[in-house]
Design a protein around this motif. Structure first.
Motif, short mmCIF file in Angstrom:
data_model
loop_
_atom_site.label_atom_id
_atom_site.label_comp_id
_atom_site.label_asym_id
_atom_site.label_seq_id
_atom_site.Cartn_x
_atom_site.Cartn_y
_atom_site.Cartn_z
N ILE A 57 13.46 -88.62 -75.80
CA ILE A 57 13.27 -87.64 -74.74
C ILE A 57 12.36 -86.52 -75.25
O ILE A 57 12.42 -86.15 -76.42
N ALA A 58 11.49 -86.02 -74.37
CA ALA A 58 10.58 -84.94 -74.74
C ALA A 58 10.09 -84.25 -73.46
O ALA A 58 9.99 -84.88 -72.41
N ILE A 59 9.77 -82.97 -73.58
CA ILE A 59 9.29 -82.19 -72.44
C ILE A 59 7.79 -81.95 -72.59
O ILE A 59 7.31 -81.63 -73.67
N SER A 60 7.05 -82.12 -71.49
CA SER A 60 5.63 -81.85 -71.51
C SER A 60 5.38 -80.39 -71.87
O SER A 60 6.22 -79.52 -71.65
N HIS A 61 4.20 -80.10 -72.42
CA HIS A 61 3.93 -78.75 -72.93
C HIS A 61 3.98 -77.69 -71.83
O HIS A 61 4.25 -76.53 -72.10
N ASP A 62 3.72 -78.10 -70.56
CA ASP A 62 3.78 -77.13 -69.47
C ASP A 62 5.15 -77.08 -68.80
O ASP A 62 5.36 -76.33 -67.84
N ASP B 57 4.12 -81.56 -78.68
CA ASP B 57 3.69 -80.29 -79.25
C ASP B 57 3.02 -79.46 -78.16
O ASP B 57 2.86 -79.90 -77.02
N ASP B 58 2.63 -78.25 -78.49
CA ASP B 58 2.07 -77.34 -77.49
C ASP B 58 0.63 -77.67 -77.13
O ASP B 58 0.06 -77.01 -76.25
N ALA B 59 0.03 -78.65 -77.78
CA ALA B 59 -1.32 -79.09 -77.43
C ALA B 59 -1.28 -80.21 -76.39
O ALA B 59 -2.34 -80.70 -75.98
N GLY B 60 -0.08 -80.61 -75.97
CA GLY B 60 0.05 -81.66 -74.97
C GLY B 60 0.12 -83.06 -75.54
O GLY B 60 0.08 -84.04 -74.80
N ASN B 61 0.24 -83.18 -76.86
CA ASN B 61 0.37 -84.49 -77.49
C ASN B 61 1.81 -84.97 -77.41
O ASN B 61 2.76 -84.17 -77.51
N LEU B 62 1.98 -86.27 -77.27
CA LEU B 62 3.29 -86.90 -77.28
C LEU B 62 3.35 -87.83 -78.48
O LEU B 62 2.47 -88.66 -78.69
N TYR B 63 4.41 -87.68 -79.30
CA TYR B 63 4.62 -88.52 -80.47
C TYR B 63 5.73 -89.52 -80.17
O TYR B 63 6.73 -89.17 -79.54
N VAL C 1 4.43 -94.37 -86.46
CA VAL C 1 4.54 -93.29 -85.49
C VAL C 1 3.23 -93.25 -84.72
O VAL C 1 2.15 -93.26 -85.32
N LEU C 2 3.34 -93.23 -83.40
CA LEU C 2 2.16 -93.22 -82.54
C LEU C 2 1.93 -91.83 -81.96
O LEU C 2 2.85 -91.01 -81.88
N LEU C 3 0.70 -91.61 -81.54
CA LEU C 3 0.31 -90.37 -80.89
C LEU C 3 -0.33 -90.71 -79.55
O LEU C 3 -1.25 -91.53 -79.49
N ARG C 4 0.21 -90.12 -78.48
CA ARG C 4 -0.37 -90.29 -77.15
C ARG C 4 -1.06 -88.99 -76.77
O ARG C 4 -0.42 -87.94 -76.66
N ARG C 5 -2.38 -89.04 -76.60
CA ARG C 5 -3.16 -87.86 -76.26
C ARG C 5 -2.89 -87.44 -74.82
O ARG C 5 -2.40 -88.24 -74.01
N GLY D 230 -3.67 -89.80 -72.10
CA GLY D 230 -2.94 -91.07 -72.03
C GLY D 230 -3.35 -92.09 -73.07
O GLY D 230 -2.73 -93.16 -73.15
N ALA D 231 -4.37 -91.80 -73.88
CA ALA D 231 -4.81 -92.74 -74.90
C ALA D 231 -3.88 -92.68 -76.11
O ALA D 231 -3.46 -91.60 -76.53
N TYR D 232 -3.57 -93.88 -76.66
CA TYR D 232 -2.70 -93.97 -77.82
C TYR D 232 -3.51 -94.19 -79.09
O TYR D 232 -4.57 -94.81 -79.07
N GLU D 233 -2.96 -93.70 -80.20
CA GLU D 233 -3.51 -94.02 -81.51
C GLU D 233 -2.37 -94.04 -82.51
O GLU D 233 -1.28 -93.50 -82.26
N THR D 234 -2.59 -94.69 -83.65
CA THR D 234 -1.57 -94.73 -84.70
C THR D 234 -1.70 -93.51 -85.58
O THR D 234 -2.75 -93.29 -86.20
#
Length: 365
Positions: free
Chosen positions: A221-226, A278-284, A293-297, A300-304
């Motif tokens: 679970i996670a909350i969007s930065h806004d 995080d506060d930049a809008g990234n989702l881990y 561990v992945l990073l979703r920008r 919506g783009a994913y990267e490792t």
């Protein structure tokens, strides 16, 4: 999406654990690190600890880690998650369910510790219509911008009963269930999701019994930065979902209206246990099938972010003000329940961190 088989990113070992397996981790704004150990069968001297000189020490004291039964309101029964909120208070999420036993009133609760004095200042006990006998309180996130005292959001990941998102008004202590048994909070059937971990289909494999599919529901679970969307995912699924936070908090809306705000955010390519933002809008997202561990920008783009064979079941993450992402690796899949009664875990378990940028981050919510 695809995840490379080659190691990538850099893991830094923060601590190792030769005793019970950890799940949750959180870091205070001043850099104090807290780790919890649920009671799943290991000998657990303390279910909530602070790392001091690299060693887990009972927190806030031994008394709070010595419950008098599963319904003790004044001690930790079996803790699944610890989270420092934006006001630098430690919240302890107590399942009240050691060995996944049915909950009893008084056991399932949230406990707030003032880190200036290391004393308990608040306990919110969940009523039986919120923490059901089958409920397993898994993870929690906070938004102190919403409501008079802020709002908390918790996943009920039960593999024995209904799944849901639990909402808590921190000012009043009131709590309620949302998305109760909604398909987005449920495990996917074996025909749609069959995870592979360390080259083997991951299923419940009791000694002498027939293999059964995983049935754990809403977990990460996670909350969007806004603060507008709440992200969540069932443990037994590769899909990511979000729901309107406004709808979750509006008690005047019926279940259908809340469910109407759910968005299927798509296939994330892996099973995930933990989520973080995080506060930049990234989702881990942890990727337990790929030791990654992945990073979703924000687009919506994913990267490792990191892929490493030491990340054997990455579980819980915490974005810290020091510019690192902390993550536990606890070999959950090697427990006897998944290995025909054999305990294949190899100590030590580990807490790692990954550099993600210059702090501070995640302080406003």
């Amino acid at each position: 999406m695809t995840i490379s088989d080659e190691p990538s990113g850099t893991l830094e070992t923060v601590a190792t654990f030769d005793g019970p397996m950890p799940t949750g981790v959180t870091v205070s704004h001043r850099g104090r690190v807290f780790v919890n150990f649920p009671k799943w069968g290991d000998d657990v001297p303390a279910t909530v600890t602070e790392l001091r000189d690299g060693r887990p020490v009972p927190f806030p004291d031994e008394k709070w880690n010595t419950p008098d039964g599963d319904d003790d309101e004044h001690a930790f029964v079996s803790v699944q998650s610890v989270v420092v909120d934006p006001a630098d208070r430690l919240w302890v999420l107590d399942t009240g369910s050691p060995m996944f036993r049915p909950t009893r009133p008084g056991g399932p609760k949230m406990v707030c510790v003032d880190l200036r004095t290391d004393t308990v200042v608040r306990t919110i006990v969940f009523p039986p219509d919120v923490a059901l006998p089958t409920t397993y309180l898994n993870d929690v996130r906070f938004d102190l911008r919403r409501g008079a005292g802020g709002t908390a959001f918790i996943t009920d990941s039960s593999d024995q009963g209904p799944n849901a998102i639990i909402v808590v008004d921190l000012a009043t202590g009131e709590s309620w269930r949302r998305l109760h048994e909604h398909p987005s909070t449920k495990a996917e059937p074996l025909t749609a999701f069959r995870p592979v971990v360390e080259g083997r289909y991951l299923m419940q494999r009791p000694a002498g019994g027939e293999p059964q599919p995983l049935t754990m529901g809403a977990d990460g679970i996670a909350i969007s930065h806004d603060g507008q969307r709440l992200y969540y995912c069932p443990l037994a699924s590769r899909r990511l979902f979000s729901v309107s936070v406004d709808a979750l908090c509006d008690r005047s809306l019926d279940n259908a209206a809340v469910a109407g705000t759910v968005t299927d955010e798509g296939d994330k390519g892996t099973g995930s246990d933990g989520l973080e933002t995080d506060d930049a809008g990234n989702l881990y997202l942890t990727a337990y099938e790929q030791n990654a561990v992945l990073l979703r920008r924000p687009g919506g783009a994913y990267e490792t972010l990191v892929h490493d064979p030491r990340l054997l079941w990455p579980d819980t993450m915490s974005v810290a003000a020091d510019g690192h992402l902390y993550v536990t690796a606890n070999q959950l899949h090697r427990q006897p329940t998944y290995q025909e009664g054999k305990d294949l875990r190899r100590r030590p378990y580990a807490l790692f961190r990954i550099r993600i940028g210059a702090g501070p981050v995640l302080l406003r919510r």
